[in-house]
Design a protein around this motif. Structure first.
Motif, mmCIF file in Angstrom:
data_model
loop_
_atom_site.group_PDB
_atom_site.id
_atom_site.type_symbol
_atom_site.label_atom_id
_atom_site.label_comp_id
_atom_site.label_asym_id
_atom_site.label_seq_id
_atom_site.Cartn_x
_atom_site.Cartn_y
_atom_site.Cartn_z
ATOM 1 N N THR A 7 -49.843 -132.909 5.254
ATOM 2 C CA THR A 7 -51.085 -132.988 4.517
ATOM 3 C C THR A 7 -51.966 -131.817 4.926
ATOM 4 N N THR A 8 -52.586 -131.161 3.962
ATOM 5 C CA THR A 8 -53.420 -130.015 4.298
ATOM 6 C C THR A 8 -54.883 -130.371 4.136
ATOM 7 N N ILE A 9 -55.712 -129.616 4.856
ATOM 8 C CA ILE A 9 -57.141 -129.788 4.682
ATOM 9 C C ILE A 9 -57.561 -128.930 3.502
ATOM 10 N N PRO A 10 -58.657 -129.270 2.885
ATOM 11 C CA PRO A 10 -59.093 -128.498 1.732
ATOM 12 C C PRO A 10 -59.405 -127.055 2.105
ATOM 13 N N THR A 11 -59.065 -126.134 1.206
ATOM 14 C CA THR A 11 -59.396 -124.722 1.426
ATOM 15 C C THR A 11 -60.770 -124.451 0.845
ATOM 16 N N GLY A 12 -61.323 -123.309 1.221
ATOM 17 C CA GLY A 12 -62.635 -122.929 0.704
ATOM 18 C C GLY A 12 -63.776 -123.677 1.369
ATOM 19 N N ARG A 46 -53.133 -126.769 8.416
ATOM 20 C CA ARG A 46 -54.475 -127.315 8.596
ATOM 21 C C ARG A 46 -55.467 -126.265 9.094
ATOM 22 N N GLY A 47 -54.999 -125.033 9.288
ATOM 23 C CA GLY A 47 -55.909 -123.948 9.613
ATOM 24 C C GLY A 47 -55.834 -123.398 11.027
ATOM 25 N N PHE A 48 -54.960 -123.918 11.871
ATOM 26 C CA PHE A 48 -54.844 -123.416 13.239
ATOM 27 C C PHE A 48 -53.950 -122.176 13.292
ATOM 28 N N VAL A 49 -54.167 -121.339 14.287
ATOM 29 C CA VAL A 49 -53.286 -120.216 14.602
ATOM 30 C C VAL A 49 -52.469 -120.690 15.804
ATOM 31 N N ILE A 98 -57.769 -130.297 24.944
ATOM 32 C CA ILE A 98 -56.365 -130.542 25.241
ATOM 33 C C ILE A 98 -55.994 -131.983 24.933
ATOM 34 N N ILE A 99 -54.872 -132.141 24.234
ATOM 35 C CA ILE A 99 -54.297 -133.453 23.946
ATOM 36 C C ILE A 99 -52.977 -133.559 24.703
ATOM 37 N N MET A 100 -52.807 -134.634 25.465
ATOM 38 C CA MET A 100 -51.526 -134.911 26.123
ATOM 39 C C MET A 100 -50.718 -135.750 25.146
ATOM 40 N N TYR A 132 -54.391 -133.818 14.733
ATOM 41 C CA TYR A 132 -55.532 -133.097 14.165
ATOM 42 C C TYR A 132 -56.836 -133.832 14.455
ATOM 43 N N ASN A 133 -56.860 -135.136 14.190
ATOM 44 C CA ASN A 133 -58.071 -135.923 14.419
ATOM 45 C C ASN A 133 -58.458 -135.957 15.893
ATOM 46 N N ALA A 134 -57.470 -136.060 16.780
ATOM 47 C CA ALA A 134 -57.758 -136.080 18.215
ATOM 48 C C ALA A 134 -58.314 -134.733 18.675
ATOM 49 N N LEU A 135 -57.754 -133.640 18.170
ATOM 50 C CA LEU A 135 -58.232 -132.311 18.560
ATOM 51 C C LEU A 135 -59.671 -132.067 18.113
ATOM 52 N N LEU A 136 -60.031 -132.607 16.968
ATOM 53 C CA LEU A 136 -61.356 -132.331 16.402
ATOM 54 C C LEU A 136 -62.346 -133.474 16.586
#
Length: 195
Positions: A7-12, A46-49, A98-100, A132-136
């Protein structure tokens, strides 16, 4: 087994509303190659490098060369503990989220991971949305409480893991303290945590 949705996050998204922020760097350290590649792809969408590593030594090297803003680190890796990678990241950068991530979840290692600087602890299989949710997750937000309490088998497992961590992961000393045969303890430690 490990379900990673794409699933991707919205662009723009306007710059001020970007949940990731300016520094989009993410280090993922996991020795399960297929899982690592799927999670890396899902987090890139989802936008991460993303930088990926499959061992403690590789994770530490990447953390030293380019300390990431975000990290997902597996606890048990082929050449050691992911806790060593967390320490290496924290030595270079104190604002990394950081997520373990592990298939061997237990309270003792979760507490240890948090003490070393992890912000959350997810048990495998975790999907990309969970990561993704845990990181943000914002500071002060609380995760939802589980609907079902731990089973008796899980409580036993947690106790054994807590004693194991107290004994600095020494199997012989843990077996002595638990009044358990060493081989029995080794078999228990080799299995995944019960539900």
């Amino acid at each position: 087994m490990n379900d990673i949705s794409d699933t991707t996050i919205p662009t723009g998204i306007p710059a001020g509303d970007d949940p990731i922020g300016e520094d989009r760097s993410l280090l993922i350290v996991d020795d399960d190659g297929p899982f690592l590649r799927r999670l890396a792809r899902a987090m890139e969408t989802r936008g991460f490098v993303v930088e990926a590593a499959e061992s403690v030594s590789e994770g530490i090297a990447r953390a030293k060369n380019n300390p990431p803003r975000h990290a997902v680190v597996d606890l048990r890796l082929g050449d050691g503990s992911g806790l060593d990678v967390i320490e290496a990241i924290r030595a270079r950068r104190d604002d990394t989220r950081i997520i373990m991530l592990t298939g061997y979840g237990n309270i003792a290692t979760a507490v240890n991971a948090v003490k070393l600087g992890a912000i959350d602890y997810l048990a495998k299989p975790a999907d990309a949305d969970d990561v993704y949710n845990a990181l943000l997750q914002r500071t002060g937000e609380r995760p939802e409480l589980p609907e079902n309490p731990m089973s008796a088998d899980r409580v036993r497992w947690e106790h054994i893991q807590r004693v194991y961590e107290m004994c600095d992961r020494n199997v012989s000393e843990t077996a002595r303290r638990l009044n358990m045969h060493r081989r029995t303890l080794q078999r228990i430690l080799a299995k995944r945590a019960p539900k």
